[in-house]
Design a protein around this motif. Structure first.
Motif, PDB file in Angstrom:
ATOM      1  N   UNK A   1      -3.630  12.324   4.122  1.00 10.09           N
ATOM      2  CA  UNK A   1      -3.668  13.241   5.265  1.00 10.09           C
ATOM      3  C   UNK A   1      -5.026  13.912   5.412  1.00 10.09           C
ATOM      4  N   UNK A   2      -5.850  13.825   4.373  1.00 10.57           N
ATOM      5  CA  UNK A   2      -7.210  14.384   4.436  1.00 10.57           C
ATOM      6  C   UNK A   2      -8.238  13.327   4.823  1.00 10.57           C
ATOM      7  N   UNK A   3      -7.762  12.115   5.108  1.00 13.04           N
ATOM      8  CA  UNK A   3      -8.647  11.009   5.461  1.00 13.04           C
ATOM      9  C   UNK A   3      -8.712  10.892   6.979  1.00 13.04           C
ATOM     10  N   UNK A   4      -9.897  11.008   7.541  1.00 16.41           N
ATOM     11  CA  UNK A   4     -10.057  10.955   9.003  1.00 16.41           C
ATOM     12  C   UNK A   4      -9.671   9.599   9.573  1.00 16.41           C
ATOM     13  N   UNK A   5      -9.631   8.580   8.727  1.00 15.77           N
ATOM     14  CA  UNK A   5      -9.283   7.236   9.189  1.00 15.77           C
ATOM     15  C   UNK A   5      -7.829   6.883   8.900  1.00 15.77           C
ATOM     16  N   UNK A   6      -7.002   7.884   8.596  1.00 20.20           N
ATOM     17  CA  UNK A   6      -5.617   7.617   8.199  1.00 20.20           C
ATOM     18  C   UNK A   6      -4.858   6.807   9.244  1.00 20.20           C
ATOM     19  N   UNK A   7      -4.984   7.184  10.500  1.00 20.84           N
ATOM     20  CA  UNK A   7      -4.257   6.483  11.561  1.00 20.84           C
ATOM     21  C   UNK A   7      -4.691   5.025  11.649  1.00 20.84           C
ATOM     22  N   UNK A   8      -5.979   4.782  11.510  1.00 20.20           N
ATOM     23  CA  UNK A   8      -6.497   3.417  11.578  1.00 20.20           C
ATOM     24  C   UNK A   8      -6.000   2.588  10.397  1.00 20.20           C
ATOM     25  N   UNK A   9      -5.967   3.177   9.206  1.00 21.99           N
ATOM     26  CA  UNK A   9      -5.456   2.470   8.036  1.00 21.99           C
ATOM     27  C   UNK A   9      -3.981   2.101   8.229  1.00 21.99           C
ATOM     28  N   UNK A  10      -3.216   3.036   8.759  1.00 18.75           N
ATOM     29  CA  UNK A  10      -1.786   2.796   8.981  1.00 18.75           C
ATOM     30  C   UNK A  10      -1.550   1.635   9.937  1.00 18.75           C
ATOM     31  N   UNK A  11      -2.381   1.541  10.953  1.00 17.52           N
ATOM     32  CA  UNK A  11      -2.223   0.485  11.952  1.00 17.52           C
ATOM     33  C   UNK A  11      -2.374  -0.902  11.345  1.00 17.52           C
TER      34      UNK A  11
ATOM     35  N   UNK B   1       0.863  -1.176   0.000  1.00 16.60           N
ATOM     36  CA  UNK B   1       0.000   0.000   0.000  1.00 16.60           C
ATOM     37  C   UNK B   1       0.903   1.231   0.000  1.00 16.60           C
ATOM     38  N   UNK B   2       0.617   2.163  -0.906  1.00 16.51           N
ATOM     39  CA  UNK B   2       1.385   3.403  -0.957  1.00 16.51           C
ATOM     40  C   UNK B   2       0.462   4.580  -0.656  1.00 16.51           C
ATOM     41  N   UNK B   3       0.944   5.483   0.195  1.00 15.89           N
ATOM     42  CA  UNK B   3       0.186   6.683   0.540  1.00 15.89           C
ATOM     43  C   UNK B   3       0.839   7.916  -0.069  1.00 15.89           C
ATOM     44  N   UNK B   4      -0.010   8.807  -0.550  1.00 20.54           N
ATOM     45  CA  UNK B   4       0.418  10.134  -0.995  1.00 20.54           C
ATOM     46  C   UNK B   4      -0.164  11.156  -0.014  1.00 20.54           C
ATOM     47  N   UNK B   5      -0.008  12.434  -0.333  1.00 16.10           N
ATOM     48  CA  UNK B   5      -0.526  13.487   0.535  1.00 16.10           C
ATOM     49  C   UNK B   5      -2.034  13.386   0.751  1.00 16.10           C
ATOM     50  N   UNK B   6      -2.737  12.770  -0.174  1.00 18.13           N
ATOM     51  CA  UNK B   6      -4.195  12.675  -0.056  1.00 18.13           C
ATOM     52  C   UNK B   6      -4.633  11.948   1.208  1.00 18.13           C
TER      53      UNK B   6
END
Length: 248
Positions: A177-187, A170-175
């Protein structure tokens, strides 16, 4: 700290800007970039960038789903020739997009052909996947046989879980950071399956703002905060992941 931008479109910038951009990127400790093609007219430009800048550029040749309907006869043979010419080249950007085109074909067949080439030449595959969960179901089995990444991921957890189950990245871009669930996805992403990118010159910090690889250290810093890691540790981990994705 060093970084690899795993998805950038240098050919989409003004060509006169490329030397300046790469010089600034070097100062920002961005050591390599995967320069990604989306249509046939990109491919020779990327080849020239690779010849000029050497190991700083990893070429990726592909036909984007937005281009699938306009694919001309012989495109697949030209793509295969690029992979034969450059033993380090990757495949992509390719994939599926249910917003741009509501019809599955020819997207599915164009995508399947590129998966097959990635397998044949043992190259990593860079995938664009937007609103196409049902269509992807036809491809999971074959995708599980190659290295692949869903780039600039900002979708549902269910799709991400399937990607990881199939051994993908999975690759993340700056987009993200606008996702409220970003921390949960990262986990939910294993330590060795996370990549970062800019997708520049698109997907800037602000809507309509031109993006550059120089934003990659900022993205890493923000993601490290979300994971609770020291930036140095996060950057080292993702750099290692990027090299393993590229080289196998």
């Amino acid at each position: 700290m060093n970084f690899i931008d795993t998805h950038v479109h240098l050919q989409a910038y003004n060509s006169n800007y490329t030397p300046e951009l790469l010089a600034m990127a070097e100062k920002a400790r961005i050591k390599k970039m995967i320069c990604v093609g989306i249509k046939l007219s990109d491919w020779d430009e990327i080849t020239e960038l690779k010849k000029h800048y050497g190991e700083k550029i990893i070429a990726a040749y592909g036909l984007h789903p937005w281009e699938a309907r306009n694919a001309k006869n012989g495109w697949l043979g030209k793509l295969e020739a690029k992979l034969q010419e450059d033993k380090t080249a990757l495949v992509g950007e390719c994939g599926l997009d249910g917003i741009k085109d509501k019809e599955e074909e020819p997207q599915n067949s164009v995508f399947a052909a590129q998966i097959e080439l990635a397998q044949k030449y043992e190259r990593a595959l860079l995938i664009h996947a937007v609103h196409c969960g049902k269509w992807l179901e036809k491809h999971w089995k074959e995708l599980s046989k190659t290295r692949f990444v869903l780039h600039s991921y900002n979708g549902k957890q269910e799709i991400m879980k399937q990607v990881l189950k199939m051994g993908g990245y999975i690759s993340f871009s700056l987009s993200i950071l606008r996702n409220k669930d970003a921390a949960e996805l990262l986990k939910q992403i294993p330590q060795d399956r996370l990549l970062i990118e800019t997708d520049s010159p698109w997907q800037g910090l602000e809507k309509g703002q031109e993006n550059t690889p120089l934003n990659l250290p900022f993205l890493a810093s923000e993601l490290a905060k979300l994971t609770g890691e020291k930036l140095e540790d996060f950057a080292a981990r993702v750099y290692k992941n990027s090299e393993e994705f590229i080289n196998g």
